[in-house]
Design a protein around this motif. Structure first.
Motif, PDB file in Angstrom:
ATOM      1  N   TYR A 119       0.859  -1.182   0.000  1.00 26.77           N
ATOM      2  CA  TYR A 119       0.000   0.000   0.000  1.00 26.77           C
ATOM      3  C   TYR A 119       0.896   1.234   0.000  1.00 26.77           C
ATOM      4  CZ  TYR A 119      -3.298  -3.575   1.464  1.00 26.77           C
ATOM      5  OH  TYR A 119      -4.060  -4.711   1.532  1.00 26.77           O
ATOM      6  N   GLU A 162      -4.231  -7.930   4.527  1.00 26.01           N
ATOM      7  CA  GLU A 162      -5.638  -7.823   4.139  1.00 26.01           C
ATOM      8  C   GLU A 162      -6.574  -8.227   5.276  1.00 26.01           C
ATOM      9  OE1 GLU A 162      -6.444  -9.716   0.409  1.00 26.01           O
ATOM     10  OE2 GLU A 162      -4.776  -8.709  -0.607  1.00 26.01           O
ATOM     11  N   ASP A 167      -4.820   6.164   0.447  1.00 23.66           N
ATOM     12  CA  ASP A 167      -6.025   5.987  -0.363  1.00 23.66           C
ATOM     13  C   ASP A 167      -6.027   4.688  -1.168  1.00 23.66           C
ATOM     14  OD1 ASP A 167      -7.037   8.474   0.457  1.00 23.66           O
ATOM     15  OD2 ASP A 167      -5.905   9.529  -1.095  1.00 23.66           O
ATOM     16  N   ASP A 168      -4.970   3.873  -1.062  1.00 25.61           N
ATOM     17  CA  ASP A 168      -4.921   2.629  -1.820  1.00 25.61           C
ATOM     18  C   ASP A 168      -6.070   1.706  -1.429  1.00 25.61           C
ATOM     19  OD1 ASP A 168      -2.689   3.531  -3.032  1.00 25.61           O
ATOM     20  OD2 ASP A 168      -1.315   2.040  -2.207  1.00 25.61           O
ATOM     21  N   ASP A 169      -6.632   1.039  -2.431  1.00 21.17           N
ATOM     22  CA  ASP A 169      -7.706   0.081  -2.170  1.00 21.17           C
ATOM     23  C   ASP A 169      -7.161  -1.141  -1.439  1.00 21.17           C
ATOM     24  OD1 ASP A 169      -9.577   1.658  -3.441  1.00 21.17           O
ATOM     25  OD2 ASP A 169      -9.292   0.687  -5.386  1.00 21.17           O
ATOM     26  N   ILE A 170      -7.988  -1.735  -0.589  1.00 17.53           N
ATOM     27  CA  ILE A 170      -7.676  -2.986   0.078  1.00 17.53           C
ATOM     28  C   ILE A 170      -8.639  -4.042  -0.447  1.00 17.53           C
ATOM     29  CG2 ILE A 170      -7.590  -4.207   2.283  1.00 17.53           C
ATOM     30  CD1 ILE A 170      -6.859  -1.597   3.611  1.00 17.53           C
ATOM     31  N   ARG A 171      -8.098  -5.108  -0.998  1.00 13.23           N
ATOM     32  CA  ARG A 171      -8.917  -6.166  -1.588  1.00 13.23           C
ATOM     33  C   ARG A 171      -9.737  -6.877  -0.517  1.00 13.23           C
ATOM     34  NH1 ARG A 171      -5.698 -11.025  -4.423  1.00 13.23           N
ATOM     35  NH2 ARG A 171      -4.766 -10.957  -2.336  1.00 13.23           N
ATOM     36  N   LEU A 172     -11.007  -7.055  -0.771  1.00 16.50           N
ATOM     37  CA  LEU A 172     -11.892  -7.766   0.148  1.00 16.50           C
ATOM     38  C   LEU A 172     -12.059  -9.230  -0.241  1.00 16.50           C
ATOM     39  CD1 LEU A 172     -14.676  -5.080   0.689  1.00 16.50           C
ATOM     40  CD2 LEU A 172     -12.627  -5.502   2.054  1.00 16.50           C
TER      41      LEU A 172
END
Length: 214
Positions: free
Chosen positions: A59, A137, A63-68
């Motif tokens: 990251y 994650e 603002d980076d996306d975190i995979r769900l």
């Protein structure tokens, strides 16, 4: 956010599984690098001192996306289902389908597949690959609890923090988060005398997770 210098440098890869693993394999999923300005993280550990700051690169910004959820996660769950059934050869095919899709930052070639020769070894590689694939994650605790309850064979890669500082001997690792005070206070059905630490720790205990080291 915790590692973005706003104002914190809260986690370091030093002494973790990922420090040597990334150096040796170049697996892009576990990339880290020293900070260009700061040699140390912003806190020290009792019995150890200042912690060198090796910053994770999964990251890059707050603002980076975190995979769900993702396809690779599903492949590894399928592999685990095969291991439960005893089909370790079939499970390793799926584990290595995930692994070899990544290109090493060191060699420029796909990562070398894991080679298992038994059900126990296959479980070890499945556990390791999920740890790598789903790093940062927020799924590790669920995996560890499930495997402990199922008495799944194979080893888990525990960092040897106890040899670095007595802090980790005095504060054992816990794989369950207690109900927070906000929930206790808001819900009269939650007992106030529930324990707040060392929950769901197997007999004998697992050493404490270091503050500031993931």
């Amino acid at each position: 956010w915790t590692n973005a210098g706003l104002p914190y440098l809260g986690y370091s890869m030093v002494h973790t599984f990922y420090e040597n693993y990334y150096t040796e394999t170049g697996d892009p999923r576990t990339a880290w690098a020293p900070h260009s300005t700061f040699e140390f993280a912003n806190a020290s550990l009792s019995g150890y001192g200042q912690v060198r700051f090796l910053n994770q690169l999964k990251y890059r910004t707050p603002d980076d996306d975190i995979r769900l959820a993702g396809g690779t996660d599903m492949r590894l769950l399928e592999a685990e289902a095969l291991l439960v059934q005893g089909d370790w050869q079939g499970a390793m095919i799926l584990v290595n389908e995930v692994r070899t899709r990544y290109v090493s930052d060191v060699t420029g070639a796909p990562l070398e597949p894991w080679v298992a020769s038994s059900l126990e070894e296959a479980w070890t590689f499945l556990k390791r690959e999920r740890m790598i694939e789903l790093w940062l994650e927020a799924r590790r605790t669920g995996d560890l609890r499930r495997w402990e309850e199922q008495a799944a064979p194979g080893d888990v890669d525990w960092p040897d923090y106890e040899s670095l500082s007595s802090h980790f001997v005095d504060h054992r690792r816990s794989r369950c988060f207690s109900i927070p005070n906000s929930e206790r206070n808001a819900n009269e059905n939650v007992p106030q005398d529930l324990p707040t630490e060392h929950l769901w720790t197997p007999a004998g205990g697992i050493p404490g997770t270091p503050s500031g080291l993931p």
